[in-house]
Design an enzyme around this catalytic site. Sequence first.
Site, mmCIF file in Angstrom:
data_model
loop_
_atom_site.group_PDB
_atom_site.id
_atom_site.type_symbol
_atom_site.label_atom_id
_atom_site.label_comp_id
_atom_site.label_asym_id
_atom_site.label_seq_id
_atom_site.Cartn_x
_atom_site.Cartn_y
_atom_site.Cartn_z
ATOM 1 N N PRO A 95 11.380 6.075 -29.303
ATOM 2 C CA PRO A 95 11.226 6.228 -27.903
ATOM 3 C C PRO A 95 12.703 6.865 -27.308
ATOM 4 O O PRO A 95 13.642 6.443 -27.684
ATOM 5 C CB PRO A 95 10.882 4.876 -27.341
ATOM 6 C CG PRO A 95 10.357 4.156 -28.429
ATOM 7 C CD PRO A 95 11.160 4.637 -29.686
ATOM 8 N N GLU A 96 12.536 7.785 -26.351
ATOM 9 C CA GLU A 96 13.381 8.427 -25.522
ATOM 10 C C GLU A 96 13.696 7.726 -24.284
ATOM 11 O O GLU A 96 13.160 6.741 -24.124
ATOM 12 C CB GLU A 96 13.557 9.944 -25.431
ATOM 13 C CG GLU A 96 13.258 10.567 -26.981
ATOM 14 C CD GLU A 96 13.720 12.068 -26.861
ATOM 15 O OE1 GLU A 96 14.241 12.292 -25.987
ATOM 16 O OE2 GLU A 96 13.004 12.882 -27.702
#
Length: 287
Positions: free
Chosen positions: A2-3
């Site tokens: 996840p960013e």
Amino acid sequence: MPELPEVETVRRGLAPVMEGRRILNVDARRPDLRFPFPERFAARLKDRTVTSLGRRAKYLLADLDDGEVLVMHLGMSGSFRILLPEAEVAPGAFHHPRSKAATHDHVEFAFEGGATVTYNDPRRFGFMTLSPRATLEAHPLFRHVGIEPLGNALDGALLLRLFGAKQTSLKAALLDQRLIAGLGNIYVCEALHRAKLSPTRAAGTLTIRKANLLAEAIRTVLEEAIAAGGSTLRDFAHADGALGYFQHSFRVYDREGEPCPTPGCRGVVQRIVQTGRSTFFCAQCQK
């Protein structure tokens, strides 16, 4: 992994359930995730109140009323599931699907008011730890973390100072967490395309005009992604986070072979590999 926008969306989804609530019980169903849980992990959290839920880079930070901070990282496949008396919610909108299999439910937090928050992580690359707030910035996890890309400090002048005369590629420099915290592969590709800058260009060759364009592009793409992901939080019926996901607005990421979306550009989105990661860009308009 996840960013930053995904992690920020998760934070915003968890905050109404966790902030100001006392933790009644913690069920850690294994001794470790990526790393072992700290000593007496569940006991140290029991009966503590979460005073605020923040984010630093890709870390979630739950400040507790005893001065400690619960540090949480989602790793490659981690996610949270919220069970309320009236509904179940999975905060966050991710590029890759999140698991819902109960066999991967590793930590469950029970809060006063009836809500439970469950951490699910099939690959167990995520982790949780505890640290005193007073010494958090000196913690090995945060000691060398760069500036926040959504903070007021990020502008063209700062980028020029950070990059100096670096001959490393612009893509690699932007992914260096010691310079800028939380930028990941997807949004670096998107920001570079918006700024019309080549990912292979030497980081130290930017002019102040180009640096200002890049700083603006970074902020814009992150804010748009957070806003798109945040729209999932208004519809509990979409527990898989499908509503409003920013992937529908990707200009170049994962669009190899498609026409460049820049108006008037006749280029095609290409894919190359830089430092082991896919880079998507248009060689025609990104210089």
